[in-house]
Design an enzyme around this catalytic site. Structure first.
Site, PDB file in Angstrom:
ATOM      1  N   ASP A   1       0.849  -1.194   0.000  1.00  0.00           N
ATOM      2  CA  ASP A   1       0.000   0.000   0.000  1.00  0.00           C
ATOM      3  C   ASP A   1       0.882   1.240   0.000  1.00  0.00           C
ATOM      4  OD1 ASP A   1      -1.739   2.085   0.385  1.00  0.00           O
ATOM      5  OD2 ASP A   1      -2.820   1.168   2.056  1.00  0.00           O
TER       6      ASP A   1
ATOM      7  N   HIS B   1       0.540   8.077   3.542  1.00  0.00           N
ATOM      8  CA  HIS B   1       1.326   7.459   4.609  1.00  0.00           C
ATOM      9  C   HIS B   1       2.823   7.762   4.503  1.00  0.00           C
ATOM     10  CE1 HIS B   1      -2.390   5.374   5.375  1.00  0.00           C
ATOM     11  NE2 HIS B   1      -2.378   4.851   4.162  1.00  0.00           N
TER      12      HIS B   1
ATOM     13  N   ILE C   1      -0.079   9.612   8.114  1.00  0.00           N
ATOM     14  CA  ILE C   1      -0.701   8.748   9.114  1.00  0.00           C
ATOM     15  C   ILE C   1      -0.298   7.292   8.873  1.00  0.00           C
ATOM     16  CG2 ILE C   1      -2.647  10.315   9.409  1.00  0.00           C
ATOM     17  CD1 ILE C   1      -4.350   8.364   7.756  1.00  0.00           C
TER      18      ILE C   1
ATOM     19  N   GLY D   1      -4.291   2.050   8.350  1.00  0.00           N
ATOM     20  CA  GLY D   1      -5.255   1.432   9.248  1.00  0.00           C
ATOM     21  C   GLY D   1      -4.999  -0.053   9.417  1.00  0.00           C
TER      22      GLY D   1
END
Length: 294
Positions: free
Chosen positions: A197, A202, A217, A220
């Site tokens: 990903d 990110h 961030i 998840g």
């Protein structure tokens, strides 16, 4: 392109073959923070090929290439309209991994995905779409079932049912039986993204700011993996084969460097959990549930 209901329930992908090896398994474990102490004999088997163990939630990334290829070749029954979500407005809502047998350290598998539910929250409230991916091994036996929900903020009002979505698991009302902190590294998202990903949210500070965040961030699914690591460490003494399923709902972002505190409630074969970042007063994972093998 909007959601067409009930046509969306006929959408599925062609079966796709994929393979993974020990490098992929070890990279995932490193990405969720395992192996930080190379002298820790409990975590070393997850990051070292000698007697390699597989974290159950690694199933979310090991077939990533197959899922991307399959998504580009979605099949629809003749006469049915193809639905497509507004990708700019979607967020990952929930994730569940169910293992029909323990994941091996390497192998070749087939994955096929289908839409199993679509729920209309209203024109200005979005939609929830539930997808399922099933892995089978070379003998045709089921290995894993991955169920994920997507909250499509821009796709409400399509005329589907508003009720009937699976109810989230509720943690007991009593105080947690155990609370354990897990430090994340400032560079953890940069490591985890190598699992597949590479969303710049990110990794790219400017991109993150344009998206409304002060800095990149954590994925998840990385936080989700940390909660599985927590179960391995605190509940099953690092015996990955004891975990039958692991599910959770994403409720707030984690920033690399945050300390994630995982709260546990254990009731027989069911472990309920939530995860919090105490410094920010944020609950980042809710409705967590792990089912253990008997």
């Amino acid at each position: 392109m909007p959601i067409y209901y009930p046509d969306i329930l006929e959408q599925k992908t062609e079966p796709r073959t994929f393979a993974y090896g020990d490098k992929d398994v070890m990279l995932y474990a490193l990405g969720i923070g395992m192996g930080r102490d190379p002298m820790d004999g409990r975590e070393l088997p997850f990051v070292y090929e000698k007697g390699l163990k597989v974290v159950p939630t690694a199933a979310t990334v090991l077939a990533a290439g197959a899922r991307r290829a399959a998504a580009q070749a979605a099949q629809q029954k003749p006469g049915h309209r193809v639905s497509e979500l507004n990708r700019v407005m979607v967020v990952h809502g929930e994730q569940k991994v169910e293992l029909h047998k323990p994941l091996p350290a390497s192998g070749s598998f087939t994955a096929q995905s289908r839409t199993v539910g679509a729920y209309d929250k209203g024109k200005d409230k979005g939609a929830v779409v539930v997808n399922e991916t099933v892995w089978t091994d070379e003998s045709g036996e089921k290995v894993a079932t991955l169920t994920g929900s997507t909250f499509a903020r821009g796709d409400g009002g399509f005329g589907g049912p508003s009720e009937g979505a699976p109810e989230p698991h509720q943690a007991p009302s009593r105080k947690p039986d155990l609370s354990v902190p897990f430090e994340t590294r400032p560079d953890q998202a940069l490591i985890y993204r190598l699992n597949g990903d590479r969303n710049p949210l990110h990794s790219d500070p400017e991109f993150a700011k344009r998206a409304g965040f002060p800095r990149p961030i954590l994925h998840g699914l990385c936080t989700y993996g940390i909660t599985c690591r927590a179960v391995l460490q605190e509940i099953v003494d690092y015996d990955a084969e004891k975990i039958l399923s692991h599910q959770a709902r994403f409720s707030a972002p984690v920033f690399p460097g945050d300390v994630v505190t995982v709260d546990f409630w254990k009731d027989g074969d069911v472990v309920s959990f939530e995860a919090r970042v105490l410094d920010r007063g944020a609950t980042v994972i809710k409705n967590g549930k792990t089912v253990l093998r008997r």
